[in-house]
Motif scaffolding. Structure first.
Motif, PDB file in Angstrom:
ATOM      1  N   ASP A  79       0.820  -1.220   0.000  1.00  0.00           N
ATOM      2  CA  ASP A  79       0.000   0.000   0.000  1.00  0.00           C
ATOM      3  C   ASP A  79       0.849   1.263   0.000  1.00  0.00           C
ATOM      4  OD1 ASP A  79       1.032   0.040   2.547  1.00  0.00           O
ATOM      5  OD2 ASP A  79      -0.906  -0.038   3.573  1.00  0.00           O
ATOM      6  N   GLY A  80       2.173   1.138  -0.095  1.00  0.00           N
ATOM      7  CA  GLY A  80       3.048   2.292  -0.130  1.00  0.00           C
ATOM      8  C   GLY A  80       3.638   2.668   1.210  1.00  0.00           C
ATOM      9  N   THR A  81       3.284   1.928   2.255  1.00  0.00           N
ATOM     10  CA  THR A  81       3.858   2.193   3.574  1.00  0.00           C
ATOM     11  C   THR A  81       5.336   1.827   3.605  1.00  0.00           C
ATOM     12  OG1 THR A  81       1.736   1.762   4.648  1.00  0.00           O
ATOM     13  CG2 THR A  81       3.694   1.679   6.044  1.00  0.00           C
ATOM     14  N   ASP A  82       5.684   0.763   2.871  1.00  0.00           N
ATOM     15  CA  ASP A  82       7.043   0.239   2.900  1.00  0.00           C
ATOM     16  C   ASP A  82       7.697   0.295   1.528  1.00  0.00           C
ATOM     17  OD1 ASP A  82       6.703  -0.438   5.610  1.00  0.00           O
ATOM     18  OD2 ASP A  82       5.809  -2.367   5.059  1.00  0.00           O
ATOM     19  N   LEU A  83       9.007   0.053   1.533  1.00  0.00           N
ATOM     20  CA  LEU A  83       9.803   0.015   0.316  1.00  0.00           C
ATOM     21  C   LEU A  83      10.600  -1.280   0.268  1.00  0.00           C
ATOM     22  CD1 LEU A  83      11.036   3.491   1.181  1.00  0.00           C
ATOM     23  CD2 LEU A  83      10.254   3.151  -1.156  1.00  0.00           C
ATOM     24  N   ALA A  84      10.760  -1.824  -0.925  1.00  0.00           N
ATOM     25  CA  ALA A  84      11.725  -2.902  -1.130  1.00  0.00           C
ATOM     26  C   ALA A  84      13.040  -2.269  -1.548  1.00  0.00           C
ATOM     27  CB  ALA A  84      11.238  -3.868  -2.204  1.00  0.00           C
ATOM     28  N   VAL A  85      14.144  -2.744  -0.984  1.00  0.00           N
ATOM     29  CA  VAL A  85      15.462  -2.183  -1.265  1.00  0.00           C
ATOM     30  C   VAL A  85      16.499  -3.296  -1.294  1.00  0.00           C
ATOM     31  CG1 VAL A  85      14.946   0.045  -0.149  1.00  0.00           C
ATOM     32  CG2 VAL A  85      16.002  -1.805   1.190  1.00  0.00           C
ATOM     33  N   VAL A  86      17.651  -3.003  -1.885  1.00  0.00           N
ATOM     34  CA  VAL A  86      18.833  -3.818  -1.685  1.00  0.00           C
ATOM     35  C   VAL A  86      19.575  -3.168  -0.519  1.00  0.00           C
ATOM     36  CG1 VAL A  86      20.995  -4.639  -2.651  1.00  0.00           C
ATOM     37  CG2 VAL A  86      18.946  -4.516  -4.090  1.00  0.00           C
ATOM     38  N   ARG A  87      19.722  -3.908   0.586  1.00  0.00           N
ATOM     39  CA  ARG A  87      20.249  -3.334   1.830  1.00  0.00           C
ATOM     40  C   ARG A  87      21.614  -3.939   2.138  1.00  0.00           C
ATOM     41  NH1 ARG A  87      19.643  -3.803   7.625  1.00  0.00           N
ATOM     42  NH2 ARG A  87      19.413  -1.720   8.547  1.00  0.00           N
ATOM     43  N   THR A  88      22.590  -3.069   2.368  1.00  0.00           N
ATOM     44  CA  THR A  88      23.956  -3.514   2.639  1.00  0.00           C
ATOM     45  C   THR A  88      24.386  -3.046   4.025  1.00  0.00           C
ATOM     46  OG1 THR A  88      24.500  -3.339   0.286  1.00  0.00           O
ATOM     47  CG2 THR A  88      26.343  -3.465   1.817  1.00  0.00           C
ATOM     48  N   THR A  89      24.897  -3.982   4.831  1.00  0.00           N
ATOM     49  CA  THR A  89      25.455  -3.667   6.140  1.00  0.00           C
ATOM     50  C   THR A  89      26.902  -4.155   6.160  1.00  0.00           C
ATOM     51  OG1 THR A  89      24.913  -5.766   7.219  1.00  0.00           O
ATOM     52  CG2 THR A  89      23.171  -4.094   7.123  1.00  0.00           C
ATOM     53  N   PRO A  90      27.661  -3.868   7.219  1.00  0.00           N
ATOM     54  CA  PRO A  90      29.047  -4.358   7.282  1.00  0.00           C
ATOM     55  C   PRO A  90      29.160  -5.871   7.241  1.00  0.00           C
ATOM     56  CG  PRO A  90      28.738  -2.567   8.845  1.00  0.00           C
ATOM     57  CD  PRO A  90      27.375  -2.917   8.315  1.00  0.00           C
ATOM     58  N   THR A  91      28.070  -6.592   7.523  1.00  0.00           N
ATOM     59  CA  THR A  91      28.153  -8.055   7.595  1.00  0.00           C
ATOM     60  C   THR A  91      27.402  -8.798   6.502  1.00  0.00           C
ATOM     61  OG1 THR A  91      26.258  -8.108   9.113  1.00  0.00           O
ATOM     62  CG2 THR A  91      28.474  -8.007  10.085  1.00  0.00           C
ATOM     63  N   ASP A  92      26.404  -8.182   5.880  1.00  0.00           N
ATOM     64  CA  ASP A  92      25.659  -8.907   4.852  1.00  0.00           C
ATOM     65  C   ASP A  92      24.985  -7.949   3.882  1.00  0.00           C
ATOM     66  OD1 ASP A  92      23.553  -7.864   6.282  1.00  0.00           O
ATOM     67  OD2 ASP A  92      22.821  -9.778   7.011  1.00  0.00           O
ATOM     68  N   ARG A  93      24.342  -8.543   2.891  1.00  0.00           N
ATOM     69  CA  ARG A  93      23.643  -7.804   1.840  1.00  0.00           C
ATOM     70  C   ARG A  93      22.366  -8.567   1.531  1.00  0.00           C
ATOM     71  NH1 ARG A  93      24.340  -7.824  -3.835  1.00  0.00           N
ATOM     72  NH2 ARG A  93      23.900  -5.831  -4.842  1.00  0.00           N
ATOM     73  N   THR A  94      21.218  -7.911   1.634  1.00  0.00           N
ATOM     74  CA  THR A  94      19.953  -8.600   1.475  1.00  0.00           C
ATOM     75  C   THR A  94      18.982  -7.781   0.636  1.00  0.00           C
ATOM     76  OG1 THR A  94      19.122  -7.620   3.534  1.00  0.00           O
ATOM     77  CG2 THR A  94      20.113  -9.818   3.686  1.00  0.00           C
ATOM     78  N   LEU A  95      18.058  -8.497   0.006  1.00  0.00           N
ATOM     79  CA  LEU A  95      16.882  -7.879  -0.586  1.00  0.00           C
ATOM     80  C   LEU A  95      15.862  -7.813   0.535  1.00  0.00           C
ATOM     81  CD1 LEU A  95      15.236  -6.878  -3.022  1.00  0.00           C
ATOM     82  CD2 LEU A  95      14.642  -9.262  -3.484  1.00  0.00           C
ATOM     83  N   SER A  96      15.481  -6.602   0.950  1.00  0.00           N
ATOM     84  CA  SER A  96      14.684  -6.425   2.165  1.00  0.00           C
ATOM     85  C   SER A  96      13.509  -5.496   1.935  1.00  0.00           C
ATOM     86  CB  SER A  96      15.547  -5.848   3.296  1.00  0.00           C
ATOM     87  OG  SER A  96      16.680  -6.645   3.548  1.00  0.00           O
ATOM     88  N   VAL A  97      12.562  -5.554   2.849  1.00  0.00           N
ATOM     89  CA  VAL A  97      11.479  -4.581   2.938  1.00  0.00           C
ATOM     90  C   VAL A  97      11.769  -3.700   4.140  1.00  0.00           C
ATOM     91  CG1 VAL A  97       9.008  -4.224   3.293  1.00  0.00           C
ATOM     92  CG2 VAL A  97       9.799  -6.117   1.867  1.00  0.00           C
ATOM     93  N   VAL A  98      11.747  -2.376   3.937  1.00  0.00           N
ATOM     94  CA  VAL A  98      11.979  -1.418   5.027  1.00  0.00           C
ATOM     95  C   VAL A  98      10.825  -0.417   5.041  1.00  0.00           C
ATOM     96  CG1 VAL A  98      14.485  -1.639   4.824  1.00  0.00           C
ATOM     97  CG2 VAL A  98      13.311   0.197   3.586  1.00  0.00           C
ATOM     98  N   ASP A  99      10.649   0.266   6.187  1.00  0.00           N
ATOM     99  CA  ASP A  99       9.637   1.314   6.221  1.00  0.00           C
ATOM    100  C   ASP A  99      10.247   2.623   5.714  1.00  0.00           C
ATOM    101  OD1 ASP A  99      11.082   2.524   8.296  1.00  0.00           O
ATOM    102  OD2 ASP A  99       9.748   1.772   9.869  1.00  0.00           O
ATOM    103  N   ARG A 100       9.476   3.693   5.728  1.00  0.00           N
ATOM    104  CA  ARG A 100       9.942   4.954   5.143  1.00  0.00           C
ATOM    105  C   ARG A 100      11.041   5.619   5.971  1.00  0.00           C
ATOM    106  NH1 ARG A 100       5.294   8.250   1.888  1.00  0.00           N
ATOM    107  NH2 ARG A 100       4.159   6.473   0.997  1.00  0.00           N
TER     108      ARG A 100
END
Length: 393
Positions: free
Chosen positions: A282-303
């Motif tokens: 519904d537009g509340t969240d976003l799908a992103v490619v998320r990178t941290t110092p330990t891993d990289r994931t295809l994730s859903v995050v909020d705004r």
């Protein structure tokens, strides 16, 4: 697909990124994948995904895959860019290059049925770049009557193109002019706003990008402060917000544009970088490619950039991340990183459900180097394709 795009611009005065790669590992974990033809794959027609790409020595063209069944077909051969679907998914438009005999570098607007039949050129003589179909059936593109795209000494490189709108009745009107470098045209879901990017007033000059949004009713254009040098464009379903990303040392930051105020804010998350943001659900969240110092994931995050759930391990090199218009999945295009031998690798396509279920492989014949994708506004049955008999030898 925009979609977050991993490509450059079209030929002639526009930058094309050339990348060598090799056919190698499956870039999503094999435990996550379900083959499109298997019993676990979705067997109902889904939104149609059109994709195209550029790569030296390869046969270029425009292909379509049904994201529900995995069935795919070729719509057009040749160098193509900026595919866009009609609101009902029955027709597709794209920019074709070299269609005036195969020797020029001019773009021409083509429209055809979803299976490629009934192909028609709908723009006037000259050069067209970047197009988008509005939800109300209006087709828009950038057009200039004279253009020498390969000669940076010609004054034509400074000529401002018209933004042309073609209504459902076939009549056209000019919606003001844009910078010669304008690219990435896209309509909001309600059709009230159109957005694009520019790199200044000279196609031969090096410059950063700026984001322009325009009101379709009044023609008012605004350069959005704070959205410079961003990539990707994704409208929220309610047409109030645009999402983009900006490269940073830790991977990237999400940039959100409030369309009512024409202002941008950057979402900075400590020790994490986000790229390819696309609105989902519904537009509340976003799908992103998320990178941290330990891993990289295809994730859903909020705004605010706070993780909601992890979906899968993304490809090593993501070409595009597109929100499916059925709101239940994202479409991922990517491949592994180039190897030492420089062999060209095909781009792979997957449908990744937003609930974290296994991804479904859709296609593996996307061209490398520059990849673009567009998904139909709503689910549409794949066209009936006549079975052709081979001629006897």
């Amino acid at each position: 697909m925009e979609v977050g795009r991993g490509g450059g611009h079209g030929p002639g005065g526009f930058i094309v990124r050339a990348l060598g790669a090799t056919l190698g590992v499956v870039v999503l974990s094999t435990s996550l994948l379900v083959t499109a033809g298997s019993a676990s794959a979705q067997d109902r027609p889904g939104p149609l995904l059109a994709y195209t790409g550029v790569s030296a020595g390869r046969v270029d063209g425009l292909d379509v895959v049904d994201t529900g069944t995995g069935r795919q077909w070729r719509v057009a051969d040749g160098l193509t860019h900026d595919a866009s679907w009609s609101p009902d998914g029955s027709r597709i438009a794209w920019i074709a290059y070299g269609s005036g005999g195969g020797t020029d570098d001019l773009g021409r607007v083509q429209v055809a049925a979803a299976d490629g039949s009934g192909r028609t050129q709908v723009d006037d003589a000259g050069d067209s770049r970047s197009l988008a179909w509005s939800p109300d059936g209006t087709l828009a593109w950038f057009h200039r009557s004279a253009w020498n795209p390969t000669d940076c000494s010609a004054a034509d490189r400074l000529r401002r193109p018209d933004l042309v709108l073609r209504g459902v009745d076939g009549t056209t009107r000019t919606f003001g002019t844009v910078a010669p470098t304008a690219d990435g045209l896209q309509f909001s879901p309600d059709g009230a706003t159109v957005a694009w990017r520019e790199r200044g007033d000279d196609v031969c000059a090096a410059a950063g990008t700026r984001l322009v949004v325009a009101d379709v009713a009044t023609g008012r254009q605004t350069v959005v402060a704070g959205a410079e040098d961003t990539t990707g464009l994704s409208f929220s379903p309610d047409s109030t917000t645009l999402a983009a990303s900006r490269a940073t040392a830790d991977g990237g930051d999400v940039v959100l544009v409030d369309l009512a105020t024409r202002t941008a804010r950057t979402v900075v998350t400590p020790e994490a970088g986000e790229t390819f943001p696309v609105f989902v659900g519904d537009g509340t969240d976003l799908a992103v490619v998320r990178t941290t110092p330990t891993d990289r994931t295809l994730s859903v995050v909020d705004r605010s950039g706070v993780p909601v759930r992890d979906l899968a391990e993304p490809p090593e090199f993501v070409e595009a991340l597109v929100a499916s218009t059925d709101r239940t999945s994202v479409l991922v295009a990517g491949r592994s990183l180039p190897s030492a031998d420089g062999a060209v690798q095909d781009t792979q396509l997957w449908r990744q459900p937003l609930d974290g279920a296994a991804a479904t492989a859709l296609a593996g014949n996307g061209r490398a180097a520059v990849f673009e994708a567009a998904v139909s506004f709503r689910s549409a049955d794949a066209p009936h394709l006549e079975r052709r008999q081979r001629p006897r030898r």
